[in-house]
Design a protein around this motif. Sequence first.
Motif, PDB file in Angstrom:
ATOM      1  N   ASP A  62       0.809  -1.225   0.000  1.00 16.67           N
ATOM      2  CA  ASP A  62       0.000   0.000   0.000  1.00 16.67           C
ATOM      3  C   ASP A  62       0.840   1.272   0.000  1.00 16.67           C
ATOM      4  O   ASP A  62       0.346   2.355  -0.311  1.00 16.67           O
ATOM      5  N   TYR A  63       2.112   1.154   0.369  1.00 13.98           N
ATOM      6  CA  TYR A  63       2.989   2.322   0.455  1.00 13.98           C
ATOM      7  C   TYR A  63       3.912   2.455  -0.745  1.00 13.98           C
ATOM      8  O   TYR A  63       4.761   3.330  -0.776  1.00 13.98           O
ATOM      9  N   GLY A  64       3.750   1.558  -1.735  1.00 12.27           N
ATOM     10  CA  GLY A  64       4.555   1.630  -2.946  1.00 12.27           C
ATOM     11  C   GLY A  64       5.870   0.873  -2.884  1.00 12.27           C
ATOM     12  O   GLY A  64       6.676   0.966  -3.800  1.00 12.27           O
ATOM     13  N   PHE A  65       6.083   0.109  -1.819  1.00 12.49           N
ATOM     14  CA  PHE A  65       7.310  -0.676  -1.702  1.00 12.49           C
ATOM     15  C   PHE A  65       7.108  -2.048  -2.337  1.00 12.49           C
ATOM     16  O   PHE A  65       6.066  -2.665  -2.179  1.00 12.49           O
ATOM     17  N   ARG A  66       8.136  -2.510  -3.031  1.00 15.32           N
ATOM     18  CA  ARG A  66       8.103  -3.834  -3.650  1.00 15.32           C
ATOM     19  C   ARG A  66       8.670  -4.859  -2.682  1.00 15.32           C
ATOM     20  O   ARG A  66       9.664  -4.613  -2.025  1.00 15.32           O
ATOM     21  N   HIS A  67       8.037  -6.007  -2.632  1.00 14.83           N
ATOM     22  CA  HIS A  67       8.583  -7.124  -1.870  1.00 14.83           C
ATOM     23  C   HIS A  67       8.054  -8.431  -2.450  1.00 14.83           C
ATOM     24  O   HIS A  67       7.086  -8.449  -3.199  1.00 14.83           O
ATOM     25  N   GLU A  68       8.744  -9.525  -2.124  1.00 13.39           N
ATOM     26  CA  GLU A  68       8.352 -10.838  -2.615  1.00 13.39           C
ATOM     27  C   GLU A  68       7.451 -11.529  -1.608  1.00 13.39           C
ATOM     28  O   GLU A  68       7.667 -11.435  -0.408  1.00 13.39           O
TER      29      GLU A  68
END
Length: 102
Positions: A62-68
């Motif tokens: 929701d904050y625009g951070f990418r993660h797997e």
Amino acid sequence: MPFALPLFLLSLVAFACSVQASSTHRCGSALVSLEASTGEVRQKCGEPASASLVGYKEVLDDYGFRHEVQVEEWIYGPTNGMYHFLRFEGNRLRQIDSQRGR
């Protein structure tokens, strides 16, 4: 060639009927919906007949951070000849498919 199109359309309809997508899955008297957690599904439906790690998927939070996140597929059934395939992404139920067993 005049029979090619109707035959193709018939095979397309048969394939579409063999796999059904849904937004809910019934486990006895319980019901699980998309976005349910793996814990909730396990509590309501019990252990799956099969569970496998499909892989990993990159998502934006929701904050625009990418993660797997981990992607798993659980299989329940057969129940009255139907198998139910539940796909989880990051411990959340994202897809429910059903297919008649052979």
